[in-house]
Scaffold this active site. Structure first.
Site, PDB file in Angstrom:
ATOM      1  N   GLU A 143     -41.804  32.335  67.278  1.00  0.00           N
ATOM      2  CA  GLU A 143     -41.823  31.432  65.898  1.00  0.00           C
ATOM      3  C   GLU A 143     -42.463  30.128  66.726  1.00  0.00           C
ATOM      4  O   GLU A 143     -41.781  29.410  67.669  1.00  0.00           O
ATOM      5  CB  GLU A 143     -40.803  31.176  65.258  1.00  0.00           C
ATOM      6  CG  GLU A 143     -40.700  30.397  64.039  1.00  0.00           C
ATOM      7  CD  GLU A 143     -39.467  30.306  63.244  1.00  0.00           C
ATOM      8  OE1 GLU A 143     -38.368  30.783  64.012  1.00  0.00           O
ATOM      9  OE2 GLU A 143     -39.383  29.752  62.185  1.00  0.00           O
TER      10      GLU A 143
ATOM     11  N   LYS B 298     -44.132  31.735  56.446  1.00  0.00           N
ATOM     12  CA  LYS B 298     -42.643  32.113  56.430  1.00  0.00           C
ATOM     13  C   LYS B 298     -42.352  31.576  54.926  1.00  0.00           C
ATOM     14  O   LYS B 298     -42.360  30.639  54.295  1.00  0.00           O
ATOM     15  CB  LYS B 298     -41.860  31.253  57.460  1.00  0.00           C
ATOM     16  CG  LYS B 298     -40.494  31.799  57.295  1.00  0.00           C
ATOM     17  CD  LYS B 298     -39.951  30.893  58.690  1.00  0.00           C
ATOM     18  CE  LYS B 298     -38.503  31.268  58.752  1.00  0.00           C
ATOM     19  NZ  LYS B 298     -37.942  30.404  60.030  1.00  0.00           N
TER      20      LYS B 298
ATOM     21  N   CYS C  17     -38.449  35.110  61.752  1.00  0.00           N
ATOM     22  CA  CYS C  17     -37.112  34.638  62.175  1.00  0.00           C
ATOM     23  C   CYS C  17     -36.020  34.769  60.676  1.00  0.00           C
ATOM     24  O   CYS C  17     -35.758  36.101  60.659  1.00  0.00           O
ATOM     25  CB  CYS C  17     -37.039  33.084  62.665  1.00  0.00           C
ATOM     26  SG  CYS C  17     -35.571  32.665  63.498  1.00  0.00           S
TER      27      CYS C  17
HETATM   28  C1  ACM Z   1     -35.061  30.465  61.869  1.00  0.00           C
HETATM   29  O1  ACM Z   1     -35.296  30.995  60.997  1.00  0.00           O
HETATM   30  N1  ACM Z   1     -35.819  29.680  62.868  1.00  0.00           N
HETATM   31  C2  ACM Z   1     -33.730  30.630  62.423  1.00  0.00           C
END
Ligand code: ACM
Length: 283
Positions: free
Chosen positions: A53, A124, A157
């Site tokens: 990420e 995201k 993530c």
């Molecule tokens: C995250 O979502 N970077 C822990």
């Protein structure tokens, strides 16, 4: 660009090489990070490589201005250009995380690229901790993409803690979930074994390593241990906490057999009529 949201139950069995590159981006140094990736993968032999990420920028932003300064428009992004070139050169596909600027908003995004260019983007949805101060949540759902008969779903993530994400990707037909990460909590690697088992999919979690402590903020220690898990929950490999590139051969068609016993099928045995609360805003 193809965004396939269809069920498919059969597929040609053909092994492919998938891999992860786990490393420590230097905060704010996009060109240096991109060069580090392109140098490190210059001789790679793989069909699909997943990176962490926000791997072009680093993670711990101090201010919205910093996010604005470091976010890139996909169509003019140096990182995207260089990674597409690398895909062409190595005849491979890549998934990587970057800070995306689009129409005045900023997203923590994952891109799926190949020799043909950008194939897909996922913004995201579930923002973690201070990401909430800096990024807009993606509201485009959870897309999957098909190239060369392989169906790839993207999540980022913290999406791992919402099992609905992997389930939706599997219902849409993903064979492989590509999962760029910057993990600081200790649970995800074990949890992704379950995500793979319960959905009968491969999961490729590419986490970063190292520590960031910027401004007066608490230090964030990223846990590494990137891994590839098969649809039966076998960990095909799990890395340590050093910089590593690792590749393994998988057969994506293994993800199309959703039988868990002779009499149970992960998808057909679901009882959505009993799950109404899952889609209600208030419980
Ligand atoms: C995250 O979502 N970077 C822990």
């Amino acid at each position: 660009m193809q965004n396939k949201e269809q069920n498919r139950t059969t597929g040609v069995s053909k092994a492919i090489k998938v891999g992860l590159f786990q490393f420590e981006p230097v905060f704010g140094e996009i060109r240096q990070n991109v060069e580090h990736v392109t140098d490190s993968l210059a001789n790679i032999k793989a069909d699909l490589i997943v990176l962490p990420e926000l791997c072009t920028t680093g993670y711990q932003f101090k201010s919205p201005n910093e996010v604005k300064f470091l976010s890139e428009d996909i169509s003019s992004s140096h990182a995207v250009n260089e990674f597409v070139k690398l895909c062409k050169d190595r005849n491979m596909y890549m998934v990587f995380g970057m800070a995306e600027g689009a129409n005045g908003a900023f997203f923590n995004s994952a891109l799926y690229t190949g020799p043909e260019g950008v194939i897909g983007v996922y913004k995201k949805a579930h923002l973690f901790f201070e990401e909430k101060f800096f990024f807009s949540p993606g509201n485009g759902g959870f897309p999957i993409f098909q190239q060369n008969g392989v169906y790839v779903g993207l999540m980022i993530c913290f999406d791992w803690i919402f099992p609905e994400v992997a389930r939706i990707l599997a219902l849409k037909g993903a064979d492989i979930i590509c999962h760029p990460a910057n993990l600081v909590l200790p649970y995800c690697q074990q949890a992704m074994i379950t995500r793979s088992i319960e959905n009968g999919v491969f999961s490729l979690t590419a986490n970063r390593i190292g520590e960031e402590k910027r401004g007066g903020k608490d230090a964030l220690k990223f846990s590494g241990k990137s891994q590839v898990v098969d649809p039966r929950g076998n960990v095909l490999f799990r890395l340590g906490e050093e910089e590593t590139v690792k590749v393994v051969e998988i057969d994506p068609a293994e993800a199309r057999d959703k039988k868990i016993t002779r009499h149970n099928d992960l998808m057909e045995d679901r009882l959505p009529e009993l799950y109404g609360k899952l889609t209600k805003v208030s419980v």
